[in-house]
Design an enzyme around this catalytic site. Sequence first.
Site, PDB file in Angstrom:
ATOM      1  N   TYR A  65     125.554 -43.866 103.407  1.00  0.00           N
ATOM      2  CA  TYR A  65     125.525 -43.544 102.139  1.00  0.00           C
ATOM      3  C   TYR A  65     124.167 -42.680 101.837  1.00  0.00           C
ATOM      4  O   TYR A  65     124.328 -41.717 101.200  1.00  0.00           O
ATOM      5  CB  TYR A  65     125.249 -44.871 101.309  1.00  0.00           C
ATOM      6  CG  TYR A  65     125.039 -44.567  99.781  1.00  0.00           C
ATOM      7  CD1 TYR A  65     126.097 -44.282  98.998  1.00  0.00           C
ATOM      8  CD2 TYR A  65     123.775 -44.878  99.154  1.00  0.00           C
ATOM      9  CE1 TYR A  65     125.806 -44.073  97.546  1.00  0.00           C
ATOM     10  CE2 TYR A  65     123.289 -44.478  97.944  1.00  0.00           C
ATOM     11  CZ  TYR A  65     124.434 -44.159  97.046  1.00  0.00           C
ATOM     12  OH  TYR A  65     124.197 -43.984  95.825  1.00  0.00           O
ATOM     13  N   GLY A  99     135.397 -46.958  88.518  1.00  0.00           N
ATOM     14  CA  GLY A  99     134.858 -46.941  87.210  1.00  0.00           C
ATOM     15  C   GLY A  99     135.943 -47.606  86.419  1.00  0.00           C
ATOM     16  O   GLY A  99     136.960 -47.899  86.979  1.00  0.00           O
TER      17      GLY A  99
HETATM   18  C1  UD1 Z   1     120.237 -48.323  97.377  1.00  0.00           C
HETATM   19  C2  UD1 Z   1     119.445 -47.187  96.848  1.00  0.00           C
HETATM   20  C3  UD1 Z   1     119.833 -47.112  95.789  1.00  0.00           C
HETATM   21  C4  UD1 Z   1     121.104 -46.495  95.515  1.00  0.00           C
HETATM   22  C5  UD1 Z   1     122.112 -47.863  95.897  1.00  0.00           C
HETATM   23  C6  UD1 Z   1     123.527 -47.477  95.687  1.00  0.00           C
HETATM   24  C7  UD1 Z   1     117.322 -47.732  97.978  1.00  0.00           C
HETATM   25  C8  UD1 Z   1     115.910 -47.897  97.812  1.00  0.00           C
HETATM   26  N1  UD1 Z   1     117.993 -47.583  96.927  1.00  0.00           N
HETATM   27  O1  UD1 Z   1     119.892 -49.524  96.721  1.00  0.00           O
HETATM   28  O2  UD1 Z   1     119.042 -45.695  95.122  1.00  0.00           O
HETATM   29  O3  UD1 Z   1     121.732 -46.221  94.055  1.00  0.00           O
HETATM   30  O4  UD1 Z   1     121.597 -48.041  97.205  1.00  0.00           O
HETATM   31  O5  UD1 Z   1     124.285 -48.547  96.073  1.00  0.00           O
HETATM   32  O6  UD1 Z   1     117.618 -47.628  99.099  1.00  0.00           O
HETATM   33  N2  UD1 Z   1     119.959 -58.026  97.439  1.00  0.00           N
HETATM   34  C9  UD1 Z   1     119.939 -59.316  97.736  1.00  0.00           C
HETATM   35  N3  UD1 Z   1     120.830 -60.016  97.357  1.00  0.00           N
HETATM   36  C10 UD1 Z   1     121.993 -59.413  96.741  1.00  0.00           C
HETATM   37  C11 UD1 Z   1     122.131 -58.128  96.789  1.00  0.00           C
HETATM   38  C12 UD1 Z   1     121.034 -57.523  97.058  1.00  0.00           C
HETATM   39  O7  UD1 Z   1     118.849 -59.931  98.139  1.00  0.00           O
HETATM   40  O8  UD1 Z   1     123.031 -60.260  96.350  1.00  0.00           O
HETATM   41  C13 UD1 Z   1     118.907 -57.104  97.942  1.00  0.00           C
HETATM   42  C14 UD1 Z   1     119.261 -56.146  99.005  1.00  0.00           C
HETATM   43  O9  UD1 Z   1     119.038 -56.501 100.402  1.00  0.00           O
HETATM   44  C15 UD1 Z   1     117.974 -55.058  98.612  1.00  0.00           C
HETATM   45  C16 UD1 Z   1     117.877 -55.155  97.207  1.00  0.00           C
HETATM   46  O10 UD1 Z   1     118.290 -56.396  96.781  1.00  0.00           O
HETATM   47  O11 UD1 Z   1     116.857 -55.381  99.358  1.00  0.00           O
HETATM   48  C17 UD1 Z   1     118.424 -54.082  96.359  1.00  0.00           C
HETATM   49  O12 UD1 Z   1     119.766 -54.018  96.707  1.00  0.00           O
HETATM   50  P1  UD1 Z   1     120.951 -53.046  95.889  1.00  0.00           P
HETATM   51  O13 UD1 Z   1     120.735 -53.565  94.649  1.00  0.00           O
HETATM   52  O14 UD1 Z   1     122.228 -53.376  96.677  1.00  0.00           O
HETATM   53  O15 UD1 Z   1     120.394 -51.743  96.234  1.00  0.00           O
HETATM   54  P2  UD1 Z   1     119.797 -50.812  97.476  1.00  0.00           P
HETATM   55  O16 UD1 Z   1     120.492 -51.040  98.660  1.00  0.00           O
HETATM   56  O17 UD1 Z   1     118.175 -51.105  97.240  1.00  0.00           O
END
Ligand code: UD1
Length: 334
Positions: free
Chosen positions: A160, A50
């Site tokens: 996590y 933070g």
């Molecule tokens: C997960 C949890 C969420 C939690 C978070 C904490 C799930 C469904 N959600 O989020 O509740 O608060 O972890 O970190 O498990 N992606 C890309 N490109 C990027 C970054 C991400 O394609 O540069 C994709 C990831 O592969 C994923 C999606 O975007 O499929 C979301 O990723 P992210 O924002 O990291 O969150 P989650 O891992 O889904």
Amino acid sequence: MTDWTSLHGDSFAGSRAMVTGAGGFIGSHIAEALVKLGARVIALDDLSGGERDNVDVAAASSPGSVEFVEASVLDESVVRRAMGGCRYVFHQAALPSVPRSIEIPRQFHEVNVTGTQALLDLAVESGVERVMFAASSSAYGDSETLPKIETMPALPKSPYAANKLAGEHLMRAYASCFDIDTVSLRYFNIFGPRQNANSVYSGVIAIFAKMLLAGEAPTIYGDGEQSRDFTFVDNAVHANLLAAASTTPIDGEVINVACGVRITVNELVETMARLMDRSDIQPVYRPDRAGDVKHSLADMARASNLLGYTPIVDFATGMDATVAWYRQALGAVG
Ligand code: UD1
């Protein structure tokens, strides 16, 4: 942008509340709303993820009503002192990120599980009325059925997710064994202003905003057809405030907090590129990310039944506000 007073009246006026992780993204938004509602906020953060600035922004409408305490949730004596007289604890402090938890699982356990239990012990000792816990939709894992309903078995796919699930169980157990009420709010991919964009572990919307503003191609892991129930941060704040103000015990229940709409990562990048006038930029595709869940979508019935929650800001409105904020905050980059 949300008028918290019209939604929550004077439910929090004069009450004392601790927000752990108040320097972080969601914590700072909860603190900001509480301040606007006339609460006195104890803003706890060890500043490992933070930022002090976020606490200052949260306090802006009434600077004297926020007390910043720089400490980890594991720092027992400091937290004990700070918690004195608090009616509510909004426990948002945690090490976030699915991929990072795979790299350093023991540290994640220490902060996210041991830290949560330590906080609960102190909350019981201090006579706190209710603890609101930042749980995660990652607890559902890859269960086939959509939407995800709280009665489904949890199938954590990453350290996590397992940490957050352990936190939920602790919430329920403490509500059952001690004179305290608790609730686990399972957040579904929260986004909005102040979400950190400066780490490879940041949430996807923050990362895409930063890349697009810098004129760089965002990376998509997998085929981009994975989907998420992206939820604007004010919805999470609203759910926390509803839970805190509940006149009946919540007894450690797990409750989804989301919008109930599923958007693919391909759709997301397209929408963001359009809003940022960068539809010329094409994403780059990379292999799937370890620990990733394929689809995520919340069932909203329990949130509605137990909390009277319905989303107050939809995806499109939230995305406009978020893009506007990143433009201002990171504008210099592009
Ligand atoms: C997960 C949890 C969420 C939690 C978070 C904490 C799930 C469904 N959600 O989020 O509740 O608060 O972890 O970190 O498990 N992606 C890309 N490109 C990027 C970054 C991400 O394609 O540069 C994709 C990831 O592969 C994923 C999606 O975007 O499929 C979301 O990723 P992210 O924002 O990291 O969150 P989650 O891992 O889904």
